[in-house]
Design a protein around this motif. Structure first.
Motif, PDB file in Angstrom:
ATOM      1  N   GLY A  50      65.254 132.653 -20.202  1.00 61.88           N
ATOM      2  CA  GLY A  50      64.045 133.453 -20.188  1.00 61.88           C
ATOM      3  C   GLY A  50      62.907 132.686 -19.531  1.00 61.88           C
ATOM      4  N   PRO A  51      61.801 133.357 -19.258  1.00 60.68           N
ATOM      5  CA  PRO A  51      60.655 132.681 -18.631  1.00 60.68           C
ATOM      6  C   PRO A  51      60.188 131.496 -19.456  1.00 60.68           C
ATOM      7  N   GLY A  52      60.085 130.351 -18.809  1.00 55.43           N
ATOM      8  CA  GLY A  52      59.598 129.149 -19.469  1.00 55.43           C
ATOM      9  C   GLY A  52      60.612 128.397 -20.299  1.00 55.43           C
ATOM     10  N   ASP A  53      61.856 128.876 -20.366  1.00 54.68           N
ATOM     11  CA  ASP A  53      62.870 128.183 -21.163  1.00 54.68           C
ATOM     12  C   ASP A  53      63.243 126.853 -20.516  1.00 54.68           C
TER      13      ASP A  53
ATOM     14  N   ARG B 169      64.339 133.355 -14.442  1.00 54.61           N
ATOM     15  CA  ARG B 169      63.216 134.071 -13.831  1.00 54.61           C
ATOM     16  C   ARG B 169      61.905 133.571 -14.433  1.00 54.61           C
ATOM     17  N   THR B 170      60.818 133.931 -13.764  1.00 57.03           N
ATOM     18  CA  THR B 170      59.488 133.596 -14.274  1.00 57.03           C
ATOM     19  C   THR B 170      58.850 134.827 -14.894  1.00 57.03           C
ATOM     20  N   ALA B 171      57.880 134.596 -15.783  1.00 56.48           N
ATOM     21  CA  ALA B 171      57.248 135.706 -16.495  1.00 56.48           C
ATOM     22  C   ALA B 171      56.442 136.602 -15.568  1.00 56.48           C
TER      23      ALA B 171
ATOM     24  N   GLY C 279      57.159 137.408 -12.551  1.00 54.84           N
ATOM     25  CA  GLY C 279      57.999 138.123 -11.603  1.00 54.84           C
ATOM     26  C   GLY C 279      58.016 137.541 -10.203  1.00 54.84           C
ATOM     27  N   ARG C 280      57.380 136.385 -10.009  1.00 55.04           N
ATOM     28  CA  ARG C 280      57.348 135.824  -8.659  1.00 55.04           C
ATOM     29  C   ARG C 280      58.708 135.294  -8.242  1.00 55.04           C
ATOM     30  N   VAL C 281      59.425 134.666  -9.176  1.00 48.32           N
ATOM     31  CA  VAL C 281      60.677 133.982  -8.838  1.00 48.32           C
ATOM     32  C   VAL C 281      61.809 134.513  -9.713  1.00 48.32           C
ATOM     33  N   TYR C 282      62.918 134.810  -9.076  1.00 53.01           N
ATOM     34  CA  TYR C 282      64.170 135.088  -9.769  1.00 53.01           C
ATOM     35  C   TYR C 282      65.246 134.322  -9.018  1.00 53.01           C
ATOM     36  N   MET C 283      66.068 133.575  -9.749  1.00 50.77           N
ATOM     37  CA  MET C 283      67.125 132.808  -9.101  1.00 50.77           C
ATOM     38  C   MET C 283      68.448 133.092  -9.772  1.00 50.77           C
ATOM     39  N   ASP C 284      69.464 133.279  -8.939  1.00 48.83           N
ATOM     40  CA  ASP C 284      70.792 133.628  -9.401  1.00 48.83           C
ATOM     41  C   ASP C 284      71.790 132.717  -8.685  1.00 48.83           C
ATOM     42  N   ALA C 285      72.857 132.328  -9.374  1.00 48.21           N
ATOM     43  CA  ALA C 285      73.834 131.421  -8.774  1.00 48.21           C
ATOM     44  C   ALA C 285      75.244 131.821  -9.167  1.00 48.21           C
ATOM     45  N   LEU C 286      76.147 131.808  -8.180  1.00 45.60           N
ATOM     46  CA  LEU C 286      77.554 132.129  -8.381  1.00 45.60           C
ATOM     47  C   LEU C 286      78.411 131.044  -7.736  1.00 45.60           C
ATOM     48  N   PRO C 287      79.619 130.819  -8.259  1.00 47.15           N
ATOM     49  CA  PRO C 287      80.472 129.766  -7.689  1.00 47.15           C
ATOM     50  C   PRO C 287      80.942 130.127  -6.282  1.00 47.15           C
ATOM     51  N   ARG C 288      80.959 129.130  -5.401  1.00 51.58           N
ATOM     52  CA  ARG C 288      81.477 129.332  -4.042  1.00 51.58           C
ATOM     53  C   ARG C 288      82.727 128.501  -3.786  1.00 51.58           C
TER      54      ARG C 288
ATOM     55  N   LEU D 208      60.298 125.195  -7.193  1.00 49.46           N
ATOM     56  CA  LEU D 208      61.537 125.135  -7.968  1.00 49.46           C
ATOM     57  C   LEU D 208      61.342 124.327  -9.248  1.00 49.46           C
ATOM     58  N   ASP D 209      60.650 123.204  -9.148  1.00 48.82           N
ATOM     59  CA  ASP D 209      60.426 122.371 -10.328  1.00 48.82           C
ATOM     60  C   ASP D 209      59.634 123.117 -11.394  1.00 48.82           C
ATOM     61  N   GLU D 210      58.665 123.908 -10.950  1.00 49.13           N
ATOM     62  CA  GLU D 210      57.810 124.607 -11.909  1.00 49.13           C
ATOM     63  C   GLU D 210      58.450 125.867 -12.443  1.00 49.13           C
TER      64      GLU D 210
END
Length: 526
Positions: free
Chosen positions: A34-37, A177-179, A181-190, A222-224
């Motif tokens: 969740g946002p900020g986790d 994701r961020t609260a 809505g600016r950033v959402y990141m998703d990752a899947l194995p390649r 990314l860090d934030e």
């Protein structure tokens, strides 16, 4: 690309799954932040067989194309020739008078701009969001049109190769994701060994979506915003992503009222129903299109029917599916208040009601869309039914609270007035006291209603099972288009369970029971 149960079943029917499967990686669940986790606070969700009959299989796009090309060579070398380095530039239709076209000339262009042309009696438009074939069909028809939706939630993305840290599972889908809505990141194995493909999704117009941004600024974001992912991306990958301009996610589009033109052209995949890739339905629904097209062509050939009849049958089977899929997917992508009403609130209601009464309420729209064999039109119909029942129950609860509050307040006020009257005192209740009494009496009424009326209401729909997978999309569409044949005396409904007449009798009985309970409760009031 994630291939779910829908895509896997379609590829099996097409004889291509055995070539694709060895290059895929199973994804058995997901981990969300969740946002900020902090990184250690991610929540894992492993899908059960009841939720996903087939584990999703992830494959790189170029490997999927290579596996399908090999299948073509092995199974259809005599019928198919692949030409690389060409793109579609337009279509010319061959007509006689007012008759629908029976042939088409595909105008091509190679990488150096040199023209070429191919004339065919069957043109299958599978050129994705470019939709040159669909545009040519629209220009040549007075009724056919491309339905273009306004993109009120425009997003762009950049890809970031990642390596998972020790201890992270290599068979999960990771998302954060961020609260704001600016950033959402998703990752899947390649690939094996914890190698993942990350997708950084930003709003269109975000300063860091442009090409040539400073790598340090992207790293700081990314860090934030997603520190759990930032640690998985090396500096070289960040620098490459900063240099590249972000790609725009597709805009929702579909076509209407058919998927064919005359007796020589038909649309499949993204050019018939363009989706954003949030729920993994783009490639999977395209494979379903191809499966249904193969079935309709085979049936027409076996029956000696003309090609045009097969295209009409395909259009009848898949055009409603295409429109419904785009409409449902767009509802899940609305921003702001529309997003809350179309996505968040229904998701919460579905979770609560399905957990409380799984025999009565289906899972969420997203979960139903993932179920293989269930037409998208059936998903929409089932969710409309669920919404009506949810509103009826919620409205009944509010009405019950109002009735219970009125009776209880009258009784409490009468007792209080009598006691004060005995003391020779007259008093008016303050609004705060009224609210407190209302809440207490309403809660008591709901507790009684849940224990007495809920079993009667639930029994009315207990035999009605969730959406039952169809044997095939073609058979389902045909069944929807004509009155269903039932054996004499049969009272089974489309999805099994009691007939509508029997259900109405149950509902009337449940309502009568609830009314009687209310009457008893009223008669007990002093």
């Amino acid at each position: 690309i994630g291939i779910g149960g829908r895509g896997q079943e379609a590829l099996r029917a097409l004889g291509a799954w055995d070539a694709v499967a060895p290059h895929t990686i199973a994804v058995v669940g997901r981990r969300d932040w969740g946002p900020g986790d902090p990184p250690e606070a991610g929540v894992d969700k492993i899908f059960t067989p009841e939720e996903r009959t087939y584990p999703s299989r992830v494959i790189a796009r170029d490997r999927l194309v290579g596996a399908l090309a090999r299948t073509l060579r092995e199974l259809h070398a005599r019928a198919v020739t692949v030409h690389h380095g060409f793109e579609c530039a337009g279509v010319r239709w061959h007509t006689r008078g007012d008759a629908p076209p029976r042939a088409a000339t595909l105008e091509l262009r190679d990488a150096e701009g040199r023209p070429a042309a191919v004339t065919t009696e069957l043109l299958i438009g599978a050129d994705g969001a470019a939709r040159h074939v669909a545009s040519a069909m629209e220009a040549a028809s007075e009724t056919f049109r491309v339905v273009r939706y306004d993109d009120d939630n425009a997003k762009v993305f950049k890809t970031l190769p990642m390596t998972l840290p020790p201890g992270w599972r290599g068979d999960l889908n990771y998302a954060a994701r961020t609260a704001d809505g600016r950033v959402y990141m998703d990752a899947l194995p390649r690939a094996s060994g914890g190698r993942y493909s990350g997708v950084l999704i930003l709003r269109a117009g975000d300063p860091l979506a442009a090409a040539g941004t400073a790598p340090a600024e992207l790293r700081a974001l990314l860090d934030e915003a997603v520190p759990q992912f930032s640690a998985c991306v090396d500096d070289e990958a960040v620098a490459r992503a900063a240099r590249r301009e972000a790609h725009r996610l597709p805009v929702f589009r579909t076509v209407a009222p058919t998927l064919h033109h005359g007796a020589c052209a038909v649309l499949v995949g993204d050019c018939a129903h363009t989706l954003k890739p949030y729920f993994g339905l783009g490639a999977n629904s395209a494979f379903e299109d191809v499966q249904v097209l193969q079935e309709t062509l085979d049936k027409a050939e076996a029956a000696g029917a003309p090609l045009g009849a097969a295209l009409v049958a395909f259009s009848r089977a898949r055009a409603p599916e295409a429109r419904t899929l785009v409409r449902l997917s767009r509802q899940l992508d609305r921003p702001g208040v529309a997003g809350a009403l179309c996505f968040v609130v229904p998701l919460i209601l579905d979770a609560l009601f399905h957990r409380a009464a799984p025999a009565l309420f289906a899972p969420s729209t997203i979960a139903l869309l993932q179920r293989e064999g269930v037409p998208y039109t059936a998903v929409a119909a089932r969710k409309r039914r669920d919404r009506v029942l949810q509103l009826v129950l919620l409205g009944g609860a509010v009405h019950a609270v109002a009735l219970g509050t009125r009776a209880a307040f009258a009784a409490a006020a009468g007792s209080l007035a009598g006691a004060l009257g005995a003391l020779g005192t007259r008093v008016a209740l303050a609004p705060g006291v009224h609210i407190a009494l209302s809440a207490a009496c309403g809660g008591a009424w709901l507790a009684i209603a849940r224990s007495r009326a809920a079993p009667a209401i639930s029994s009315a729909f207990l035999e009605r099972a969730p959406v039952e997978p169809a044997a095939s999309a073609v058979k389902t569409a045909a069944a929807q288009a004509r009155p269903s044949a039932r054996a004499p005396g049969s009272s089974r409904s489309r999805y099994g369970g009691a007939s509508s007449h029997a259900r109405r009798q149950h509902v009337v009985a449940a309502a009568a029971t609830a009314d009687a309970t209310t009457a008893e409760r009223r008669s007990a009031v002093p």
